[in-house]
Design an enzyme around this catalytic site. Structure first.
Site, PDB file in Angstrom:
ATOM      1  N   ASP A  36       0.858  -1.184   0.000  1.00  0.00           N
ATOM      2  CA  ASP A  36       0.000   0.000   0.000  1.00  0.00           C
ATOM      3  C   ASP A  36       0.899   1.240   0.000  1.00  0.00           C
ATOM      4  O   ASP A  36       1.915   1.288   0.708  1.00  0.00           O
ATOM      5  CB  ASP A  36      -0.889  -0.012   1.251  1.00  0.00           C
ATOM      6  N   ILE A  37       0.541   2.220  -0.819  1.00  0.00           N
ATOM      7  CA  ILE A  37       1.335   3.457  -0.899  1.00  0.00           C
ATOM      8  C   ILE A  37       1.060   4.303   0.338  1.00  0.00           C
ATOM      9  O   ILE A  37      -0.097   4.597   0.662  1.00  0.00           O
ATOM     10  CB  ILE A  37       0.991   4.245  -2.172  1.00  0.00           C
TER      11      ILE A  37
ATOM     12  N   GLU B  95      -4.813   2.255  -4.217  1.00  0.00           N
ATOM     13  CA  GLU B  95      -3.363   2.396  -4.087  1.00  0.00           C
ATOM     14  C   GLU B  95      -2.726   1.124  -3.526  1.00  0.00           C
ATOM     15  O   GLU B  95      -1.600   1.144  -3.047  1.00  0.00           O
ATOM     16  CB  GLU B  95      -3.014   3.592  -3.192  1.00  0.00           C
TER      17      GLU B  95
ATOM     18  N   ASP C 130      -1.755   9.581 -10.220  1.00  0.00           N
ATOM     19  CA  ASP C 130      -1.548   8.559 -11.253  1.00  0.00           C
ATOM     20  C   ASP C 130      -0.061   8.311 -11.488  1.00  0.00           C
ATOM     21  O   ASP C 130       0.381   7.178 -11.705  1.00  0.00           O
ATOM     22  CB  ASP C 130      -2.204   8.999 -12.575  1.00  0.00           C
TER      23      ASP C 130
ATOM     24  N   ASN D  80      -2.883  12.951  -3.809  1.00  0.00           N
ATOM     25  CA  ASN D  80      -4.077  13.284  -4.594  1.00  0.00           C
ATOM     26  C   ASN D  80      -4.669  14.618  -4.173  1.00  0.00           C
ATOM     27  O   ASN D  80      -5.020  15.465  -5.007  1.00  0.00           O
ATOM     28  CB  ASN D  80      -5.133  12.189  -4.442  1.00  0.00           C
TER      29      ASN D  80
END
Length: 353
Positions: free
Chosen positions: A215-216, A258, A232, A223
């Site tokens: 997971d980021i 994500e 993106d 965002n």
């Protein structure tokens, strides 16, 4: 990722979707919500690009434009219609091929009968002139048969080419249905099919496999602060780091917004940790630069959770353990790799305490 985190993230996507519907004064059809939810989550790059282009040109999106975009990018019948179209073309090609083969078979049968009859008649012909005429007739029939076979050969080659093109179309549709457009990794559907398949194979062979869930870290910040296009870019950066650090047989997927999942066949825990660390380090080594301004946005980091297959596992159970390990990495400060063994150790410490 915990159910609470998943709840909070998806609620934000939903609220964002409602906001876009209100901003563009659109009817709140289920299709409207689906389109704007998908736009907010950034799952469909083609859709996001088309919406951004429309807004840039017109300032807003009308109901007709929204429905058109839904039909192009999200309609459940979209791939089905394309499959039907290719299927119809395949059927037509096969029917024409069968007709050609029938005509050729009839011609070959007639030629065979003519040869058989000729063999009997030649024995009875005494006049050289009549014999010459008959042989000339047979030569002509043979030439016609050869020409017919050449024509059939040409048709077969042409049909082969058409069918190969149709096969390519089917492969393209299949690729699209199983691939995440933004990252070009496999999508969630591909993951669900693959995890079930490899579980069955592992139960049959007795060989284990490993599952990485990543997971980021602080993805929402990118965002919210820099916009979806930068988000993106972050997703593509992570996807590239994943691709560069796995093997051909490994299955990398975009699991959610994500989140990424990586299935590592015939891989033990130590090997999986090494791969997880390589991916984590590769992501952190890259500085993110905003393309439009050249602004340095710092480094992206990811958290990784790892589980290995156990004989009684289902898809749900192994994903849950990998998710719990991922959540443990988040709680421990992010930018870490944690495994199901770490979870067991933590539980043992709590029990002792």
């Amino acid at each position: 990722m915990s159910d609470e985190d998943d709840h909070n993230r998806t609620i934000k996507y939903g609220e964002s979707a409602i906001g876009y519907i209100r901003k563009n004064t659109l009817p709140a059809y289920p299709r409207s919500y689906e389109l704007w939810y998908t736009y907010s989550a950034g799952y469909n790059q083609g859709l996001n690009r088309a919406i951004n282009d429309t807004i840039k040109s017109n300032g807003r999106i009308s109901t007709d434009e929204m429905l058109n975009l839904y039909g192009r990018f999200l309609s459940p019948t979209r791939l089905g219609d394309r499959l039907d179209e290719v299927g119809t073309r395949v059927s037509r090609e096969v029917e024409e091929l069968i007709d050609s083969l029938k005509l050729s078979a009839d011609a070959t049968s007639d030629y065979g009968n003519a040869l058989e009859q000729a063999g009997e008649k030649i024995k009875e012909i005494q006049d050289p002139q009549k014999l010459h005429m008959y042989v000339t007739h047979l030569v002509k029939s043979t030439q016609n048969a050869v020409a017919s076979n050449r024509k059939l050969e040409s048709q077969l080659l042409e049909s082969k080419k058409h069918i190969e093109n149709l096969q390519s179309s089917l492969e393209a549709i299949r690729y699209e249905s199983l691939t995440d457009e933004l990252t070009t990794l496999n999508n969630r559907k591909h993951f669900e099919v693959s995890i079930e398949k490899i579980i069955d194979q592992s139960k049959e062979s007795g060989r284990s496999f490993a599952l990485l869930m990543t997971d980021i870290d602080h993805f929402k910040k990118f965002n919210d602060t820099y916009g979806h296009q930068t988000g993106d870019q972050v997703l593509r950066l992570v996807a590239l780091a994943v691709k560069q650090n796995i093997k051909t047989q490994d299955i990398a997927c975009r699991y959610g917004g994500e989140e990424f999942s990586i299935i590592l066949p015939q891989c033990n825990l130590e090997e999986a940790i090494e791969i997880g660390e390589k991916i984590r380090a590769a992501v952190m080594s890259k500085e993110l630069v905003k393309r439009s301004t050249g602004e340095n946005l710092g480094r992206v980091t990811i958290s990784v959770g790892i589980a290995t297959f156990e004989s009684m596992d289902t898809a749900h159970s192994i994903v849950s353990r990998a998710d719990e390990a991922l959540y443990a990495a988040k709680n421990a400060g992010r930018n870490l790799v944690k495994t199901e063994v770490d979870l067991s150790a933590a539980n043992d410490e709590e029990n002792v305490a």
